[in-house]
Enzyme design. Structure first.
Site, PDB file in Angstrom:
ATOM      1  N   HIS A  42      -2.040 -12.565   3.446  1.00 50.47           N
ATOM      2  CA  HIS A  42      -1.862 -12.397   4.834  1.00 50.47           C
ATOM      3  C   HIS A  42      -2.377 -13.442   5.613  1.00 50.47           C
ATOM      4  CE1 HIS A  42      -5.063  -9.987   4.816  1.00 50.47           C
ATOM      5  NE2 HIS A  42      -4.330  -8.666   4.339  1.00 50.47           N
ATOM      6  N   ASP A  63       2.850  -6.646   2.974  1.00 48.60           N
ATOM      7  CA  ASP A  63       1.572  -5.849   3.153  1.00 48.60           C
ATOM      8  C   ASP A  63       2.038  -4.558   3.715  1.00 48.60           C
ATOM      9  OD1 ASP A  63      -0.962  -5.042   3.498  1.00 48.60           O
ATOM     10  OD2 ASP A  63      -1.284  -6.030   5.271  1.00 48.60           O
ATOM     11  N   HIS A  88      -8.624 -10.476   1.396  1.00 50.71           N
ATOM     12  CA  HIS A  88      -8.239  -9.970   2.633  1.00 50.71           C
ATOM     13  C   HIS A  88      -9.532 -10.545   3.351  1.00 50.71           C
ATOM     14  CE1 HIS A  88      -7.432  -6.980   5.993  1.00 50.71           C
ATOM     15  NE2 HIS A  88      -8.528  -7.729   6.685  1.00 50.71           N
ATOM     16  N   HIS A 114       0.826  -1.193   0.131  1.00 51.47           N
ATOM     17  CA  HIS A 114       0.146  -0.006   0.009  1.00 51.47           C
ATOM     18  C   HIS A 114       0.799   1.104  -0.079  1.00 51.47           C
ATOM     19  CE1 HIS A 114      -3.463  -2.568   1.275  1.00 51.47           C
ATOM     20  NE2 HIS A 114      -2.418  -3.262   1.848  1.00 51.47           N
TER      21      HIS A 114
END
Length: 444
Positions: free
Chosen positions: A235, A309, A177, A61
């Site tokens: 993740h 991440d 996610h 991100h």
């Protein structure tokens, strides 16, 4: 121009470690051999150093556009290249969110002018943009991202009918996610009633619990099996979830793949006392037993990819009370160093690190001519000095946010050189600011 001969390297690639030389010409790996002589190009003596493919980080991100007080593509890709990451795939929860083809293209336009590394972006699915989603070009866009649990820049997709439509309608890889929103909301309400906004950070993995992760991951997998969708679960943070994934078939045959992040392999809930909200991530860092389970699944191939991440926030934002402190932290500069530390500790074979952080992202996302040290492939390469230590401090972090969850940690290794498309983009602390990375293309 941009021709190099890397001499005497210890080359780690495709499960083997060998001594040899690599010739780089016109952005590509021209020749790999036990010995190459060429005095017409710049020679780099890599004696005593490992040469590995550049890490491909499939989940970052970088906060641009709209959140550039935290980070931007230039600053974070610069930190990434210093950390041996040569390619990133960025997520859609920026401002505005990348949920139309026009807004997605805007991000590609920014990266073309500013990224030190190679790049792609994911298109963001929502409860009401299926028509736009289906316009996504599989040849030059990494895939689709769905948030099945709310996170920073809430893009929660919680309509079961919409989810099934998305899963049924696209052949693109769908990355998710997974945290069950109902479970998280109930847990948050319970502890907010007791503590108000100042919930102890140690309760973060209790609120965003093993149950919340497992419920969501298992539902996503069930839907993928029902629809035949190509699913990638981001993740994974619990040992329980690892039972959902297979290791009895080759990676190329898997319709459902999984990723683990560096922070879930490094930290545990015992670190909240010292690190506080600096290690507040979604999904949460959980128990030592969870961390052990993740390592086991990574090593036995139920988990396929290691990523970061990377999700920076300012120190001011992170200093808020629990309910207002955002989740996420900066990792791209130090992720590979942290993994190399686990190599030194005997936890992770170096060949397995390269498989999970370089080869498998290229395979899973079908990235063209990257992720391997092969003749004819792009020269995205990293030289590592395993005997040159460094300590992370505020003075040497490169992130725009100016901090790292690894502050105070001494790593045993150093990234000395990073090549991106044959350009020596990073050389012992010196950056090439004149060249930019390339947009990824995909073999689909």
């Amino acid at each position: 121009m941009n021709s190099y001969l890397i001499k005497n390297a210890t080359i780690v690639n495709e499960g083997t470690t060998t001594k040899g030389d690599v010739l780089i010409e016109n952005g590509l790996i021209k020749k790999i051999s036990s010995s190459i002589e060429n005095d017409l190009v710049k020679n780099i003596d890599a004696q005593g150093k490992y040469l590995i493919p550049g890490m491909i980080d499939d989940q970052v991100h970088f906060r641009e556009p709209g959140l550039t007080h935290k980070a931007n593509i230039a600053t974070e890709s610069r930190a990434a290249v210093a950390g041996g990451i040569t390619t990133f795939i960025e997520q859609p929860n920026t401002v505005p969110q990348a949920t139309t083809q026009t807004l997605l293209q805007d991000k590609f336009d920014i990266a073309e002018k500013s990224s030190y590394t190679n790049y792609s972006f994911m298109f963001g699915g929502t409860n009401d943009n299926l028509e736009e989603l289906l316009k996504t070009n599989p040849k030059n866009v990494a895939g689709i991202k769905l948030f099945l649990g709310s996170s920073t820049g809430n893009m929660l997709v919680d309509n079961p009918e919409v989810l099934e439509n998305i899963f049924s309608s696209t052949k693109l890889i769908i990355s998710v996610h997974c945290e069950d929103e109902g479970t998280i909301r109930r847990n948050t309400a319970h502890y907010k009633e007791i503590y108000g906004d100042d919930i102890p950070i140690e309760l973060h993995p209790v609120i965003r619990s093993e149950e919340a992760c497992y419920i969501s991951s298992s539902k996503a997998i069930e839907l993928a099996k029902k629809t035949g969708a190509r699913l990638h679960i981001f993740h994974v943070s619990t040992a329980k979830e690892t039972s959902l994934f297979r290791n009895d078939i080759p990676l190329e045959e898997k319709q459902i793949t999984a990723e683990v992040c560096v922070h879930h392999l490094w930290f545990t809930d015992s670190d909240y006392k010292e690190k506080g909200t600096h290690i507040k991530w979604n999904p949460a860092v959980k128990t030592a037993q969870d961390r052990d389970g993740l390592w086991k699944a990574l090593l036995d191939d139920r988990i396929d990819i290691i990523a970061t991440d990377h999700a920076p926030h300012t120190l001011e934002e992170k200093s808020n009370p629990y309910t207002k402190a955002p989740s996420g932290g900066p990792l791209v500069q130090h992720a590979l160093l942290a993994l190399l530390e686990k190599v030194k500790e005997g936890v992770l074979p170096l060949e397995k690190l390269v498989e999970k952080a370089c080869h498998n992202p290229a395979k899973i996302f079908q990235i063209e001519k990257r992720g391997f040290i092969r003749e004819g492939y792009y020269a995205d390469l990293v030289l590592v000095d395993n005997d040159q230590s460094q300590t992370v401090s505020r003075d040497n972090v490169l992130y725009k946010c100016g901090w790292s969850p690894f502050e105070g940690t001494t790593f045993s290794s150093t990234i000395t050189h990073t090549f991106v498309n044959g350009v020596l983009m990073y050389d012992n602390g010196v950056f090439d600011d004149t060249t930019k990375g390339k947009r990824l293309t995909f073999d689909r």
